[in-house]
Write a protein that holds these residues in place. Structure first.
Motif, PDB file in Angstrom:
ATOM      1  N   SER A  62       1.141  -1.110   0.039  1.00  0.00           N
ATOM      2  CA  SER A  62       0.031  -0.036  -0.066  1.00  0.00           C
ATOM      3  C   SER A  62       0.927   1.385  -0.054  1.00  0.00           C
ATOM      4  O   SER A  62       0.390   2.254  -0.725  1.00  0.00           O
ATOM      5  N   LYS A  66       0.499   4.253  -2.911  1.00  0.00           N
ATOM      6  CA  LYS A  66       0.206   5.705  -2.493  1.00  0.00           C
ATOM      7  C   LYS A  66       1.332   6.464  -2.924  1.00  0.00           C
ATOM      8  O   LYS A  66       1.010   7.589  -3.192  1.00  0.00           O
ATOM      9  N   PHE A 101      -9.140   1.420  -3.454  1.00  0.00           N
ATOM     10  CA  PHE A 101      -8.873   1.087  -2.444  1.00  0.00           C
ATOM     11  C   PHE A 101      -9.926   0.159  -1.598  1.00  0.00           C
ATOM     12  O   PHE A 101     -11.054   0.837  -1.265  1.00  0.00           O
ATOM     13  N   GLN A 103     -10.775  -0.890   0.813  1.00  0.00           N
ATOM     14  CA  GLN A 103     -11.384  -0.784   2.476  1.00  0.00           C
ATOM     15  C   GLN A 103     -11.692   0.801   2.581  1.00  0.00           C
ATOM     16  O   GLN A 103     -12.115   1.221   3.754  1.00  0.00           O
ATOM     17  N   ARG A 104     -11.703   1.490   1.626  1.00  0.00           N
ATOM     18  CA  ARG A 104     -12.022   2.910   1.544  1.00  0.00           C
ATOM     19  C   ARG A 104     -12.986   3.378   0.489  1.00  0.00           C
ATOM     20  O   ARG A 104     -13.126   2.505  -0.645  1.00  0.00           O
ATOM     21  N   THR A 105     -13.762   4.631   0.569  1.00  0.00           N
ATOM     22  CA  THR A 105     -14.540   4.786  -0.478  1.00  0.00           C
ATOM     23  C   THR A 105     -14.217   6.154  -0.773  1.00  0.00           C
ATOM     24  O   THR A 105     -13.941   7.094  -0.285  1.00  0.00           O
ATOM     25  N   GLN A 106     -14.690   6.465  -2.354  1.00  0.00           N
ATOM     26  CA  GLN A 106     -14.618   7.771  -2.944  1.00  0.00           C
ATOM     27  C   GLN A 106     -16.188   8.137  -3.287  1.00  0.00           C
ATOM     28  O   GLN A 106     -16.182   9.284  -3.832  1.00  0.00           O
ATOM     29  N   TRP A 108     -19.777   9.481  -1.561  1.00  0.00           N
ATOM     30  CA  TRP A 108     -20.070  10.191  -0.679  1.00  0.00           C
ATOM     31  C   TRP A 108     -21.378   9.271  -0.096  1.00  0.00           C
ATOM     32  O   TRP A 108     -22.141   8.840  -0.712  1.00  0.00           O
ATOM     33  N   TRP A 109     -21.110   9.243   1.298  1.00  0.00           N
ATOM     34  CA  TRP A 109     -21.823   8.443   1.855  1.00  0.00           C
ATOM     35  C   TRP A 109     -23.525   8.381   2.022  1.00  0.00           C
ATOM     36  O   TRP A 109     -24.085   7.363   1.933  1.00  0.00           O
ATOM     37  N   ARG A 153     -24.527   4.374   1.272  1.00  0.00           N
ATOM     38  CA  ARG A 153     -24.675   3.552   2.591  1.00  0.00           C
ATOM     39  C   ARG A 153     -25.558   2.408   2.590  1.00  0.00           C
ATOM     40  O   ARG A 153     -25.349   1.720   3.611  1.00  0.00           O
ATOM     41  N   GLU A 164     -17.412   1.772  -6.955  1.00  0.00           N
ATOM     42  CA  GLU A 164     -16.326   2.316  -6.804  1.00  0.00           C
ATOM     43  C   GLU A 164     -15.359   2.317  -8.160  1.00  0.00           C
ATOM     44  O   GLU A 164     -14.667   3.254  -8.484  1.00  0.00           O
ATOM     45  N   ASP A 179      -6.120  -1.690  -5.090  1.00  0.00           N
ATOM     46  CA  ASP A 179      -5.808  -2.317  -3.834  1.00  0.00           C
ATOM     47  C   ASP A 179      -6.850  -3.005  -3.292  1.00  0.00           C
ATOM     48  O   ASP A 179      -7.880  -2.602  -2.631  1.00  0.00           O
TER      49      ASP A 179
END
Length: 262
Positions: A62, A66, A101, A103-106, A108-109, A153, A164, A179
């Protein structure tokens, strides 16, 4: 396309023992440990290649991604992607890359996925014609038509990951960093994501760098692997360069990790 030479990156990590007494002690005297995430990492990747970047947890995968995407600055070394230095030419560089990624989000929740896409259109200054064309194609290939009006969400993990991936490709990037893109996905969603990535590479000659612990993803998508462990490149070749691959890829990779003591 991607040239990496002698990259080094060290993180300074605070250390303390457990308990209230140790917590109070760190207020007056804090101890640190230096962790070498990358140690003289070098490799090159040609346009259109699909490369699996593998290694155990904490190996430096990672951190490398990055740096390649311009999020981190290395302590030393050279990195050029399409002639640009990622952390120096970030505005121009991000227009050429897509990043997912797991385990991450781009997105908006609390707003519908389509609202996130409209905002990304403005962020990347995508023309109306390109945006509509890409959106229609991605919606069809990833089966997103029923998801675009749904807040992020309220999506399942598999649904969100498909959204994503589409978000990372709206601006037609030349390079795609993935990733752990299939982490937690069911079998149907995994197959859909893998099939889409292959089609994207075949149609647009998109360069793909995949980091994952799922060896089935590696086997299905990549024709080259780079193994990193303890911040060093340990192997750069094909799956057939892994000893004992005939007895099963997962077992062969586990044996390789033990061989290198990583």
């Amino acid at each position: 396309m991607i040239e990496v030479q002698h990259l080094c990156k060290t993180f300074r990590v605070a250390k303390r023992g457990a308990g209230f007494g140790q917590a109070v002690k760190t207020l007056f005297h804090r101890e640190y440990e230096e962790v070498k995430a990358l140690d003289d990492v070098s490799f090159s990747i040609r346009e259109g290649e699909m490369v699996g970047y593998i290694g155990p947890n904490g190996a430096g995968k990672s951190s490398t991604i990055k740096i390649l995407s311009g999020i981190l600055t290395p302590d030393s070394g050279v990195c050029r992607i399409s002639g640009k230095v990622p952390w120096k030419d970030r505005t121009a560089h991000v227009k050429d890359i897509g990043v997912v990624f797991g385990q991450r989000t781009q997105l908006w929740w609390d707003v519908p996925v389509m609202d996130s896409y409209e905002l990304l259109k403005d962020i990347y200054s995508i023309s109306n014609d390109t945006y509509q064309s890409n959106l229609e194609e991605l919606t069809s290939l990833l089966n997103l038509s029923e998801l675009l009006k749904t807040p992020a969400r309220q999506l399942s993990l598999g649904q969100r990951m498909r959204c994503e991936i589409a978000a990372s490709l709206l601006h037609s990037p030349k390079i795609l960093f993935l990733d752990e893109p299939t982490i937690g996905l069911d079998a149907v969603s995994k197959l859909a994501v893998r099939d889409f990535i292959v089609k994207c590479n075949e149609k647009y000659h998109t360069t793909v760098i995949l980091t994952t612990h799922d060896m089935q993803d590696i086997e299905a998508l990549t024709n080259r692997i780079i193994l990193i462990g303890k911040g060093k490149i340990l192997l750069d070749g094909t799956l057939f360069d892994i000893p004992g691959v005939g007895k099963g890829l997962d077992q062969a990779v586990a044996d390789l990790y033990r061989r290198f003591r990583i």
